[in-house]
Write a protein that holds these residues in place. Structure first.
Motif, mmCIF file in Angstrom:
data_model
loop_
_atom_site.group_PDB
_atom_site.id
_atom_site.type_symbol
_atom_site.label_atom_id
_atom_site.label_comp_id
_atom_site.label_asym_id
_atom_site.label_seq_id
_atom_site.Cartn_x
_atom_site.Cartn_y
_atom_site.Cartn_z
ATOM 1 N N ARG A 158 11.356 10.014 9.175
ATOM 2 C CA ARG A 158 10.165 9.378 8.606
ATOM 3 C C ARG A 158 9.367 8.697 9.738
ATOM 4 O O ARG A 158 8.135 8.778 9.770
ATOM 5 C CB ARG A 158 10.568 8.377 7.525
ATOM 6 N N ARG A 177 0.930 0.889 7.003
ATOM 7 C CA ARG A 177 1.133 1.468 8.335
ATOM 8 C C ARG A 177 -0.121 1.347 9.201
ATOM 9 O O ARG A 177 -0.059 1.333 10.412
ATOM 10 C CB ARG A 177 1.475 2.964 8.226
ATOM 11 N N ASP A 178 -1.285 1.320 8.533
ATOM 12 C CA ASP A 178 -2.571 1.337 9.254
ATOM 13 C C ASP A 178 -3.476 0.215 8.778
ATOM 14 O O ASP A 178 -4.684 0.330 8.840
ATOM 15 C CB ASP A 178 -3.274 2.675 9.010
ATOM 16 N N ARG A 220 -5.912 9.710 2.467
ATOM 17 C CA ARG A 220 -6.165 8.386 3.064
ATOM 18 C C ARG A 220 -7.556 7.886 2.691
ATOM 19 O O ARG A 220 -7.743 6.726 2.368
ATOM 20 C CB ARG A 220 -5.975 8.417 4.583
ATOM 21 N N SER A 222 0.792 11.267 2.972
ATOM 22 C CA SER A 222 0.053 10.237 3.716
ATOM 23 C C SER A 222 -0.529 10.777 5.019
ATOM 24 O O SER A 222 -1.370 10.141 5.641
ATOM 25 C CB SER A 222 0.932 9.015 3.986
ATOM 26 N N TYR A 232 0.556 5.552 -1.864
ATOM 27 C CA TYR A 232 0.899 6.893 -1.352
ATOM 28 C C TYR A 232 2.043 7.485 -2.172
ATOM 29 O O TYR A 232 2.082 8.694 -2.431
ATOM 30 C CB TYR A 232 1.269 6.812 0.141
ATOM 31 N N ARG A 233 2.958 6.622 -2.581
ATOM 32 C CA ARG A 233 4.075 7.079 -3.409
ATOM 33 C C ARG A 233 3.579 7.586 -4.763
ATOM 34 O O ARG A 233 4.085 8.590 -5.286
ATOM 35 C CB ARG A 233 5.075 5.933 -3.621
ATOM 36 N N SER A 273 5.512 10.281 2.574
ATOM 37 C CA SER A 273 5.282 10.404 4.016
ATOM 38 C C SER A 273 4.445 11.664 4.283
ATOM 39 O O SER A 273 3.522 11.650 5.096
ATOM 40 C CB SER A 273 6.639 10.459 4.730
ATOM 41 N N ARG A 312 1.574 11.636 13.301
ATOM 42 C CA ARG A 312 0.521 12.355 12.581
ATOM 43 C C ARG A 312 -0.814 12.087 13.284
ATOM 44 O O ARG A 312 -1.022 11.006 13.858
ATOM 45 C CB ARG A 312 0.479 11.920 11.118
ATOM 46 N N THR A 329 0.812 -1.221 0.000
ATOM 47 C CA THR A 329 0.000 0.000 0.000
ATOM 48 C C THR A 329 0.846 1.271 0.000
ATOM 49 O O THR A 329 0.379 2.331 -0.397
ATOM 50 C CB THR A 329 -0.982 0.043 1.193
ATOM 51 N N ASP A 358 5.575 9.580 10.555
ATOM 52 C CA ASP A 358 4.553 8.525 10.417
ATOM 53 C C ASP A 358 3.885 8.182 11.755
ATOM 54 O O ASP A 358 2.719 7.812 11.797
ATOM 55 C CB ASP A 358 5.154 7.252 9.798
HETATM 56 O O1 DC Z 1 6.071 1.613 2.896
HETATM 57 P P1 DC Z 1 6.579 2.831 2.113
HETATM 58 O O2 DC Z 1 7.903 3.333 2.567
HETATM 59 O O3 DC Z 1 6.548 2.595 0.640
HETATM 60 O O4 DC Z 1 5.492 3.971 2.416
HETATM 61 C C1 DC Z 1 5.622 5.282 1.907
HETATM 62 C C2 DC Z 1 4.942 6.279 2.861
HETATM 63 O O5 DC Z 1 3.530 6.079 2.841
HETATM 64 C C3 DC Z 1 5.381 6.138 4.322
HETATM 65 O O6 DC Z 1 6.058 7.289 4.763
HETATM 66 C C4 DC Z 1 4.120 5.979 5.118
HETATM 67 C C5 DC Z 1 3.001 6.056 4.139
HETATM 68 N N1 DC Z 1 2.069 4.932 4.256
HETATM 69 C C6 DC Z 1 0.955 5.121 5.034
HETATM 70 O O7 DC Z 1 0.790 6.165 5.652
HETATM 71 N N2 DC Z 1 0.029 4.123 5.122
HETATM 72 C C7 DC Z 1 0.200 2.971 4.483
HETATM 73 N N3 DC Z 1 -0.731 2.021 4.576
HETATM 74 C C8 DC Z 1 1.365 2.751 3.696
HETATM 75 C C9 DC Z 1 2.292 3.766 3.618
#
Ligand code: DC
Length: 223
Positions: free
Chosen positions: A177, A127-128, A106, A100, A36-37, A97, A184, A32, A181
């Motif tokens: 980061r 992350r969530d 979101r 997100s 966001y990327r 980051s 927030r 996921t 993360d």
């Molecule tokens: O896992 P990653 O490094 O590719 O994630 C990129 C950014 O996206 C990271 O800073 C946090 C955010 N992210 C998020 O908030 N929720 C998610 N489910 C996945 C990533």
């Protein structure tokens, strides 16, 4: 459908491990972070400030993101263009980051993630996922490692790719980061109450993969 949620900080080896384990289980691996990327890339390409929540939110209706699978590889399409590799730069990481943390971003990605989980057996990493996206996931894992261990791995990876970077600089970006993360207000990175904690600080990649696979296998619903 079987849903496995894997959350944890950047650099814990989540994507490598989740992908390997999904393959062993025969499930689809959904990264996921790539969503966001992709949004971050869209915003950067148009010269908009990634911290400007209202401007970023106003761009969302123009954004079309699709996930496609070729074998076990996830490809990300942004408005029809394959952006799978260009979303992997440090610049996009930092911007992802930032975007997100925006509630509208979101919300925008929520349905896409849910749809993937409703239609497929998935190992979804983010992350969530265990806390917000799939609160009823069959198995939840919180995969982590110390900031130093994560920075060491990331530094090694960058040096191997020929990048000339100092360890201290990588550690600083890992810490920044994490800070962003975890602090927030919306969907911060945190361990779900019913998630299994897996700390890979002292484990090799192979050991981590075995530990993750076993943790999932042992906790899958018996059918
Ligand atoms: O896992 P990653 O490094 O590719 O994630 C990129 C950014 O996206 C990271 O800073 C946090 C955010 N992210 C998020 O908030 N929720 C998610 N489910 C996945 C990533």
């Amino acid at each position: 459908m079987i849903n496995v949620a894997i959350d944890g900080p950047a650099g814990a080896g989540k994507s490598t491990l989740a992908k390997a384990v999904a393959k062993r289980l025969g499930y689809i691996y959904v990264d996921t972070g790539a969503l966001y990327r992709a949004i971050a890339l869209f915003v950067i390409q148009r010269g908009v400030d990634v911290y400007n929540a209202s401007k970023v939110a106003a761009m969302l209706p123009m954004i079309d993101i699709e996930l496609k699978y070729v074998g076990d590889e996830q490809r990300v399409y942004l408005c029809g263009e394959n952006v799978t590799s260009v979303i992997r730069t440090q610049e996009v990481s930092a911007a992802a980051s930032a975007v997100s943390a925006i509630a509208k971003v979101r919300e925008f990605l929520f349905d896409l993630q849910l749809e993937m989980a409703q239609n497929n057996n998935v190992v979804m990493d983010g992350r969530d996922i265990g806390t917000v996206v799939l609160p009823n996931a069959d198995v939840k894992i919180f995969l982590t490692a110390s900031a130093e261990a994560r920075a060491r791995r990331r530094h090694k990876e960058l040096v191997e790719k020929g990048h000339d970077v100092e360890f201290e600089a990588v550690l600083k970006s890992v810490n920044e980061r994490d800070e962003q993360d975890m602090n927030r207000p919306i969907a911060p990175l945190k361990q779900a109450k019913d998630a299994i904690l897996l700390d890979t600080t002292e484990l090799s990649l192979e050991e981590s993969e075995i530990a993750l696979y076993n943790a999932i296998k042992d906790n899958l619903p018996r059918r």
